[in-house]
Scaffold this motif. Structure first.
Motif, mmCIF file in Angstrom:
data_model
loop_
_atom_site.group_PDB
_atom_site.id
_atom_site.type_symbol
_atom_site.label_atom_id
_atom_site.label_comp_id
_atom_site.label_asym_id
_atom_site.label_seq_id
_atom_site.Cartn_x
_atom_site.Cartn_y
_atom_site.Cartn_z
ATOM 1 N N HIS D 36 4.414 10.865 2.176
ATOM 2 C CA HIS D 36 3.972 9.628 1.529
ATOM 3 C C HIS D 36 3.803 8.451 2.484
ATOM 4 N N HIS D 37 3.751 8.691 3.816
ATOM 5 C CA HIS D 37 3.645 7.518 4.685
ATOM 6 C C HIS D 37 2.331 6.777 4.420
ATOM 7 N N GLY D 38 2.444 5.485 4.439
ATOM 8 C CA GLY D 38 1.297 4.651 4.076
ATOM 9 C C GLY D 38 1.353 4.168 2.635
ATOM 10 N N ASP D 39 2.155 4.820 1.814
ATOM 11 C CA ASP D 39 2.268 4.395 0.409
ATOM 12 C C ASP D 39 3.291 3.273 0.270
ATOM 13 N N GLN D 40 3.027 2.412 -0.707
ATOM 14 C CA GLN D 40 4.027 1.412 -1.078
ATOM 15 C C GLN D 40 5.164 2.091 -1.822
ATOM 16 N N VAL D 41 6.372 1.687 -1.549
ATOM 17 C CA VAL D 41 7.503 2.352 -2.198
ATOM 18 C C VAL D 41 7.434 2.226 -3.715
ATOM 19 N N GLU D 42 6.932 1.099 -4.241
ATOM 20 C CA GLU D 42 6.903 0.923 -5.699
ATOM 21 C C GLU D 42 5.991 1.925 -6.402
ATOM 22 N N GLU D 43 4.978 2.412 -5.660
ATOM 23 C CA GLU D 43 4.096 3.401 -6.283
ATOM 24 C C GLU D 43 4.828 4.718 -6.505
ATOM 25 N N VAL D 44 5.668 5.063 -5.538
ATOM 26 C CA VAL D 44 6.392 6.329 -5.646
ATOM 27 C C VAL D 44 7.628 6.163 -6.531
ATOM 28 N N PHE D 45 8.294 5.044 -6.388
ATOM 29 C CA PHE D 45 9.528 4.796 -7.144
ATOM 30 C C PHE D 45 9.438 3.461 -7.873
ATOM 31 N N PRO D 46 8.824 3.468 -9.063
ATOM 32 C CA PRO D 46 8.657 2.204 -9.793
ATOM 33 C C PRO D 46 9.994 1.515 -10.079
ATOM 34 N N HIS D 47 11.081 2.278 -10.117
ATOM 35 C CA HIS D 47 12.370 1.621 -10.441
ATOM 36 C C HIS D 47 12.797 0.647 -9.350
ATOM 37 N N LEU D 48 12.187 0.747 -8.150
ATOM 38 C CA LEU D 48 12.547 -0.153 -7.047
ATOM 39 C C LEU D 48 11.715 -1.430 -7.016
ATOM 40 N N SER D 49 10.705 -1.515 -7.845
ATOM 41 C CA SER D 49 9.797 -2.663 -7.695
ATOM 42 C C SER D 49 10.516 -3.974 -8.014
ATOM 43 N N ARG D 50 10.144 -4.989 -7.322
ATOM 44 C CA ARG D 50 10.765 -6.315 -7.360
ATOM 45 C C ARG D 50 12.205 -6.350 -6.831
ATOM 46 N N ILE D 51 12.662 -5.258 -6.245
ATOM 47 C CA ILE D 51 13.992 -5.292 -5.609
ATOM 48 C C ILE D 51 13.809 -5.060 -4.110
ATOM 49 N N VAL D 52 13.252 -3.905 -3.773
ATOM 50 C CA VAL D 52 12.931 -3.683 -2.366
ATOM 51 C C VAL D 52 11.430 -3.449 -2.287
ATOM 52 N N SER D 53 10.855 -3.737 -1.157
ATOM 53 C CA SER D 53 9.410 -3.584 -1.019
ATOM 54 C C SER D 53 9.086 -3.228 0.419
ATOM 55 N N TYR D 54 8.462 -2.099 0.611
ATOM 56 C CA TYR D 54 8.050 -1.718 1.959
ATOM 57 C C TYR D 54 6.996 -0.632 1.862
ATOM 58 N N THR D 55 6.330 -0.417 2.959
ATOM 59 C CA THR D 55 5.394 0.683 3.065
ATOM 60 C C THR D 55 6.119 1.831 3.745
ATOM 61 N N MET D 56 5.953 3.037 3.230
ATOM 62 C CA MET D 56 6.625 4.170 3.856
ATOM 63 C C MET D 56 5.976 4.443 5.210
ATOM 64 N N ASP D 57 6.825 4.752 6.164
ATOM 65 C CA ASP D 57 6.359 4.938 7.543
ATOM 66 C C ASP D 57 6.181 6.413 7.889
ATOM 67 N N ALA D 58 5.350 6.658 8.887
ATOM 68 C CA ALA D 58 5.368 7.953 9.555
ATOM 69 C C ALA D 58 6.510 7.923 10.586
ATOM 70 N N TYR D 59 6.955 9.101 10.980
ATOM 71 C CA TYR D 59 8.018 9.170 11.975
ATOM 72 C C TYR D 59 7.467 8.759 13.332
ATOM 73 N N ASP D 60 8.137 7.808 13.980
ATOM 74 C CA ASP D 60 7.670 7.314 15.283
ATOM 75 C C ASP D 60 8.915 6.886 16.069
ATOM 76 N N ILE D 61 9.268 7.706 17.042
ATOM 77 C CA ILE D 61 10.523 7.465 17.752
ATOM 78 C C ILE D 61 10.514 6.129 18.497
ATOM 79 N N HIS D 62 9.352 5.695 18.963
ATOM 80 C CA HIS D 62 9.287 4.432 19.714
ATOM 81 C C HIS D 62 9.536 3.236 18.800
ATOM 82 N N LYS D 63 8.947 3.311 17.612
ATOM 83 C CA LYS D 63 9.161 2.255 16.628
ATOM 84 C C LYS D 63 10.650 2.211 16.218
#
Lengths: 345, 345, 345, 345
Positions: D36-63
């Motif tokens: 799901h990287h690139g997706d907004q967390v609220e789209e996948v888990f609506p129960h989190l909306s208005r509490i936490v908000s982020y875009t799911m990341d791809a794995y990147d060791i440097h980041k």
């Protein structure tokens, strides 16, 4: 702020204790129980052991007067109207989770609760604690009549379109579905596991005491008398409540416009979450929380609006909203102690 | 009578097998499965071992022509419209539990099922298998379009007052609640245990393919086009389905009169049970059976009628009604093999 | 054959009524209820309406003597030991679903049931109704002590390896898990929906009255005194019971050999189904039926045998086995009226 | 402290996010999801909306190297052993909720997980994160192998009497019962609602990968090789896990003495709660929390000890204990962000 809870072995009280334990400004000083006073709380509720510890108290107005600032009434109907008068006199703020102070006038109280209302002066002092709608009055209040679980979900769903006139009032139909904790901790065949499990059951059809509560506040917001057809059901789960509402649209508006309007309407209210188009709430999405999730669908084929509104009956439908109201009464941020993630899955 | 079942690993097929095993006149000769042909039934369904025993077959029209008299289609939508033509040609009677033959015309089929309808000649041959309403046509039929689960409960509840004109059609609202077996044996996140348990969820709002099915037959019985507002919900139980219906009353009739009329209407139909006044059905009361229980409440305050209708979605809502239809097609007592006590508790 | 049921509002009685309605040779002539005599059965159990119809009776030995051939006792412990003496005198056959006639001797009855046993002469007349083991004695019997639900699953699982000596008796551990209908229709906080749902709970640890029942019959089959460690749990479902058993293997046998032996042991008994290697039972596989499904695993690493045994607590664990015993008492095929497909899903 | 979570759509990750949101010292900086990287967390888990908000990341060791201090691995087995080496090199602390770092040696890993173990140097660096037992080593650790859910409950229950020699090791029998979220968010027929509901099912008998984990740490504490008979079951609830344990007593001690000893043993550990005599835990008592509740019964009749141990499989059995370990790694009070009231009812 020091709080006492009356009705300490019911599910409303236990949820209050759970929330207060995380609340930075409220301290629990007394849990009052008619049936269990003298007992250690861990004996009755082993899940609380090593977290909170106290002996359940008998009701004693003098002790409360000395020790508490606010009293939560989580007892059955009929108790708070007897006790709140002396609490008010003792300078205590009161938040009543029962139905005693919700309906106005003798007629409604006798008809739907089969009891006389509290003294008129006190009844007038009570503010209906639907926080998002009446927060200004709640700020100044000393008695809050905390809303019923079904009315909370139904009114938060309906009021926006009743207020702006998009929704017609000729055929409002509300279908309520509640988890079984809504029936309380008292035993009955309806809440006996083997009877309630794998079962959906309609109950109190045409007779539920939340009907006049919904109508009273819809009428207030609309300006004219409004009636609703409201049917309640027990569904086999512990927590969660959903109202599915259908009403005619008076204006040609589409789903997108309705969603935008609701988002604006509730923009200052963090606990009401308006879902995206074609997304509809589930009770699991609000489990253990103070949120009310609302999904909307304006149906072109039928010219009617469908509103789906989900809460945790013990959270926003009872104890959560009670704490939210205390936050407002004290001028604190209304999210204080409440902005937690629902328990999922 | 010899029967074949197409779609042999779905819940509809498994319930057909359960009922046929108790039926005195029907013998199961072939269970056809695309995904499991060649497998022993006990490997797929251990609960059947030492009761029935067979190898699942591949679909073979020649084998069926030789061995079977009736074919039940319990496969997903789109399968039966391809296979029924050759089955009819081979002289087989067909009972279709899918939606392929229910809606009339290309428009409805494309819009709601996203597929073209079966050939017109065949489509016209198909009789809608709501037994209590259309048993006369079913007696003569070769193709039965077995009703959907929601339409069965909704139409049995609504048709009496639509037919006699007591019920108005301006604002019919139906709230459907289904156990999760209604979504079939195919896996999805919606039917994943941890997502579905302790959860009520509204789904397919304004889009459910049972909407046009309900409207089509209400319109036929009423004489004029009827639309309904129909919202569906998944509730956390395996079996059971309830429709809670609200519609305006055009006549001043009370609950007692409505109940008496329904009892007369269904007096010759043993599987529709009209509850006493102030008693409302629960899905547990029909668990594992072919009954449809209906409760009624004429509300004086609102001038509307509330109808609560409960079935087992796999029984009267699918396999039970399919067997009932075969009973009628063969001139047997419609209760044959079906008059069993619901599983309670 | 005419049957009366004493204890007519409990779950055991209701399941008896469900089975008898399908039984070709048994007719229900009287349902006796202390709390509801005079009531129509449909008022208490709406799910039975339009299938069976009777008024619940008061207990009357003279009426029973005239009308009935067999009496099922499905009342709480302590009732049947008072009533069975006069029933036997009146020439009635008695099948007792309570624990009154299961344990031998005053000591065990006082210790585990806190009551004196029935008169010794009668107690000796009673045959323990574990059909697969004691069918020869049951054939001749007039009083059948129908086994408890846990002992049925535990003994059917254990006895084969106790009898042939493969199983050691030094450390038999049985873990019992029961659906909540096993606790009956009487209300308690343990069976209150909101307490029991989403909950697994150990109860009566070291004290369950089924411990001596299991030990008594294991000892009888083994020849020497056997003790077991048996712990019981409530799991959140209505029906179903599983015993997971661990015991040392005295012989070096592998799983295949154990399965073969069990299949031979139960080869004449249609209701015990021995699963394939690496397949283990689930309670859903026996839901609503009289089957006992047994899975086996001989563990080379630990030198112990794991036996998993599943029944429907109201079926093979109560009413189903009672009917099976009546079949045997009458020389009918033991499958009569019982060989039905479990309700799945 | 800044945290990243790998495996961001599983139930372990979602519970981590829920706990971190309440934790005063941990900030969530990245949720990494392969699917799901690139997706907004609220789209996948609506129960989190208005509490936490982020875009799911791809794995990147440097980041991660730049942004995070600690990484939680909540991915399936086989992922962390590939990624942890470079995370350690990048100076990140790692808490692994999978089984990759729990078993020692190639043989065990191949046999039970069907995969090779991580590089030996890293494997030796990993500390087993059963907090109450190994907190001293955890304080110094950079890799924590967070225990499995069953081993957490089993080991906390068993280790006290294995360490002091009261418990014999000749016949340790553990019966595990888990709510279905333990099987994760991936779909299977076993976790399909209609299959899992109203069902208890034994699974992986003799083969569960938690067997060697339990044995490895029992053996370490005992000093000699210990084997256990461990059988696992799915029970129809979302959360909760219970281990019921039976083992021989080598000393004549009574229940009271055992309870006192356990209380002393765990006196410095706030999350293990030893129940009163004759009180036994229920999974509901720990719902949504990090507690482990233990009930004890020394049985004089059999000379064996029964230990009943209950946790929330996603709390103390996964995400809760992971956070507890991070608390210990950082020298914070181990209760930080975790001492909340279980969700009851």
């Amino acid at each position: 702020m020091k709080a006492a809870v009356v009705g300490g072995t019911g599910y409303g009280a236990v949820e209050l204790i759970r929330i207060i334990q995380r609340h930075p400004y409220i301290e629990l000083v007394s849990v009052i129980s008619k049936s269990h006073h003298g007992d250690q709380v861990e004996e009755v509720f082993p899940h609380l052991s090593r977290i909170v510890s106290y002996t359940m108290d008998a009701y004693d107005i003098h002790k409360m007067e000395k020790e508490a600032d606010v009293v939560f009434f989580a007892a059955p109907s009929g108790v708070s109207k007897e006790l709140i008068p002396e609490c008010i006199e003792a300078g205590l703020k009161c938040v009543d989770l029962s139905g005693d102070f919700r309906l106005q006038g003798e007629e409604l109280n006798c008809l739907w609760y089969n009891q006389t209302p509290p003294p008129e002066a006190l009844a007038e002092q009570a503010v209906y604690g639907l926080t998002e709608l009446y927060w200004e009055a709640i700020q100044e209040s000393t008695i809050v009549a905390n809303p019923g679980c079904y009315p909370t979900a139904a009114l938060l769903g309906l009021i926006p379109v009743i207020k702006n006139g998009w929704g017609g009032t000729s055929s409002i139909v509300i279908d309520g579905k509640s988890g079984i904790s809504g029936a309380g901790r008292g035993m009955s065949l309806n809440t006996h596991y083997s009877e309630a499990n794998e079962n959906v059951k309609a109950y109190k059809v045409g007779k539920h005491q939340h009907i006049p509560e919904i109508e009273q506040f819809l009428s207030r917001e609309h300006g004219m008398e409004v009636t609703v057809s409201f049917t309640t059901h027990l569904v086999p789960m512990t927590r969660g409540l959903m109202c599915t509402i259908s009403l005619p649209l008076e204006e040609q508006v589409n789903t997108k416009e309705v969603i935008d309007y609701y988002r604006t309407f509730y923009s200052r209210h963090p606990f009401v979450r308006i879902m995206e188009k074609e997304v509809f709430p589930s009770t699991k999405g609000v489990y253990g929380s103070n949120f009310c999730d609302i999904g909307l669908h304006a149906d072109e084929r039928t010219g009617r609006l469908t509103i789906v509104s989900a809460i945790d009956n013990l959270g926003k439908g009872a104890a959560g909203q009670a704490i939210q109201n205390v936050n407002v009464m004290n001028g604190w941020d209304e999210r204080t102690g409440l902005m937690h993630v629902p328990v999922y899955p």
